[in-house]
Design an enzyme around this catalytic site. Sequence first.
Site, mmCIF file in Angstrom:
data_model
loop_
_atom_site.group_PDB
_atom_site.id
_atom_site.type_symbol
_atom_site.label_atom_id
_atom_site.label_comp_id
_atom_site.label_asym_id
_atom_site.label_seq_id
_atom_site.Cartn_x
_atom_site.Cartn_y
_atom_site.Cartn_z
ATOM 1 N N GLU A 91 0.783 -1.222 0.000
ATOM 2 C CA GLU A 91 0.000 0.000 0.000
ATOM 3 C C GLU A 91 0.825 1.287 0.000
ATOM 4 O O GLU A 91 0.373 2.301 -0.505
ATOM 5 C CB GLU A 91 -0.937 0.005 1.225
ATOM 6 C CG GLU A 91 -2.011 -1.060 1.189
ATOM 7 C CD GLU A 91 -3.016 -0.833 0.078
ATOM 8 O OE1 GLU A 91 -3.521 0.292 -0.059
ATOM 9 O OE2 GLU A 91 -3.268 -1.784 -0.685
ATOM 10 N N SER A 480 -50.545 -26.444 38.521
ATOM 11 C CA SER A 480 -50.321 -26.803 39.916
ATOM 12 C C SER A 480 -48.928 -26.450 40.420
ATOM 13 O O SER A 480 -48.693 -26.473 41.628
ATOM 14 C CB SER A 480 -50.569 -28.297 40.119
ATOM 15 O OG SER A 480 -51.925 -28.602 39.877
#
Length: 842
Positions: A91, A480
């Site tokens: 780069e 229950s």
Amino acid sequence: MLRAIFSFFGAIFSFLTIGAVLGVLIIGAVFWMYGRDLPNHEQLAQYAPPTISRVYSSEGALIDEFAEERRLFAPSSEIPDLVKEAFISAEDKNFYHHKGYDPLGMIKAGLDAAQGKRLRGASTITQQVMKNFLLSSDRSAERKIKELILAARLEETMSKDKILELYLNEIYLGQNSYGVAAAAQTYFNKKLSDLTPGEVAYLAALPQRPSTLHPVRDYDDAVGRRNYVLREMRENGYITDAEADEAIAQPLKTVQSGDIPGFRQSLPPRGYFTDEVRRQLSRDFGETQFFTGGLSVRSTLDPQMQTAAEKALREGLENYDRSFGNWRGTGVTLEPDQLADEATWRKALFDVPNEKAPRDIEGWVPAVVLSVEGGAAQLGIENEPRDPETQVITSADLGWVRKTSNPGDLLAVGDVVLVKKLLNKDGSLDRWSLRQVPMLQGAFMAMDVNTGRVLAMQGGFSYQDSVFNRATQATRQPGSSFKPFVYASALDSGYTPATIVIDAPIEFPNGDGTMWRPQNASNKYYGPTPLRTGIERSRNVMTVRLANEVGMPVVAQYAERFGVYDHMATHLANALGSEETTLFRLVSAYAMFANGGERVEPSLVDRVQDRFGRTTYRHDDRDCVDCEVSYVPPGTSPRIVSHRERIMDPITAYQLTSMMRGVVDRGTASRYVNLPVPIAGKTGTTNDAKDVWFIGFSSNIVAGCFMGYDTPRSIPHGSGGGMCGPVFNEFMKDAIKKYGGGPFRVPPGGHFINIDRVTGARLSADASGANVVAEYFRDGVDPIFGLAAAIDGGFAMGEGLPMYSRDEALATSTDEVMTSTGERKSVPKAASFGTISAGGLY
């Protein structure tokens, strides 16, 4: 003549000088104009990039990751020189020598712009940092000028290494990977320090074309660009000729090509637990902070217990599903052209989505039917080498299917199925077996009763099949399993486990002119019964009587205090669990019975640290009194002091736990739960068995199971004990092996008395037998035992009914009822409508 020549060149020089001055002035003006109101580049010194948040198990193993952008921050000191050199070669080879810009590149870019050509990059690494962090990505002269100005300014205030660090952590490298550390993991499943020159060169090739240098789709271009970077590295002296030649000669092997196992493959498949961590922390910290903050989350998950929970729940759901003998399959069929050859069908099978063929079920894999002939179906199995001899489904595997045992009647060529490898005891292959995801769903959860740490959570049969978490998101009627909260309110209101309650018909106005007549599940009534038996046998009528006399506002207060509901309606039917809640809430509430009545907050997270290692959340807020002491005598340990709120009297908690232990020892769960340590719990089955539950606990672990259809409907032959009880039992076998268990702690302030659990009568201290129960009573309380004692001296009846003496009551016309031992028994009809009396009859 000579003078004329000098005059001519002097004029030209003056013109050029004036032009140069004007050019400088114009350029200066342009730079001055664009240099105003630029973003503040100094903010980059505090750069905190969006990074992955990671979730770890309680043992410190990485189990999941969450991120919007897959980025792992790597400081400059941890980035190898080889990585830096590769990107500089690709780069910006003059990175360490320029002042942030490349004059030659600028001139070329300017000429291109003047000619109307597409602007070339020619950006230095410093300029790319400015573009990525502070500017847009549009290709315009204005942006280039701003980029140049900011790059020059940044070079004056930040070191080259810091600029390179910003670049290497921010750059996009394809596959949703940002920064070199994440890309190294994505493409090669390696740390930066383990990358080879060829691998580093490929990563450095990606910034310019991350979407068109895919290692599989664009293999030739990817290798060509990689080799270019390697040659640049050699030219710049970063690698030797031999290293460059060796790397160029190597093929490009990546995770994407299947040559390297992926990082995600080394993690367990995402499941309900970590998804719930995401949901809760996104709520507590904010979604942006969770997905971008780089949080380190130490969860409470115990991998061994999670595996046990998944296995137990799946076995329970699958066993129920297979008991009906109905084959449904996946509903996916491949087209004939997708079966042309092995490579084609393997790709087609791989492309079947997880929601159609889940891959997160232990031992299950997708397969495709290649042929059906001769009473056998040939399979092609995902990730398994083709073996026609063993990869078949025969009638031997279809004994559970009700209508047929012929594979040809069930399967067709192209059908995608799920199969499981069954092994012999010696580990050799027995056969491949057909499997299917059950229609019935469920959830399971386990937590530490003393800390609230959630050890395991399974919100359904398969997360990939359905991400809906039925442990935390499904609100269903508890049935229950809610009753313990009614009994807790009664015990705190002066009742005892031996108090006699009349189990006989009772009715209440509904408000619309009709009457509500609660019934027991057996459609029978059992007469005078001790409180203990009421919960052991899950008697609805007794529970409603208790709730009516204690008062539904009191019951609701208890339910809210325990976190079962935020605001519970005070309808009497809610005493039987008709108001919806979640498994998460119920299990958390039962933990407070088990620990003696102290509040615990359930948590899936032990600790959260930010990206800098600072602890921002810790679940355990107890104090360690002696942790700073340098020496602790042998046989002792540091003292842990809890500041937990007490929400229930400890004697009440123990009495209730003892009664719920009876549910397991001889009540509705006794056939299904059999473990080597004391266990208490409660079954739950709603009307028409649309929801079934079992929640139980040892002295240190509480766990709960729920089953039901996602669209509620009756579960044939469903019951909480029969369906969820075995799931709980299987899980707790493993939990007890690891965490142990022991007697429930008896709080001070009470004493034991032997009671006949059928009649409630007091027995001698040396009494023995199946009906003898040692009940715990508060000191200073003179309990009343048995029916006759309860009605001695008269008792109050319902409104408008007369008062009866003891003899009159026992001589009154009677109802015939069934006792808890199966004996038929006559009780006073008046008692059927009795209310609380000073004597203790209900």
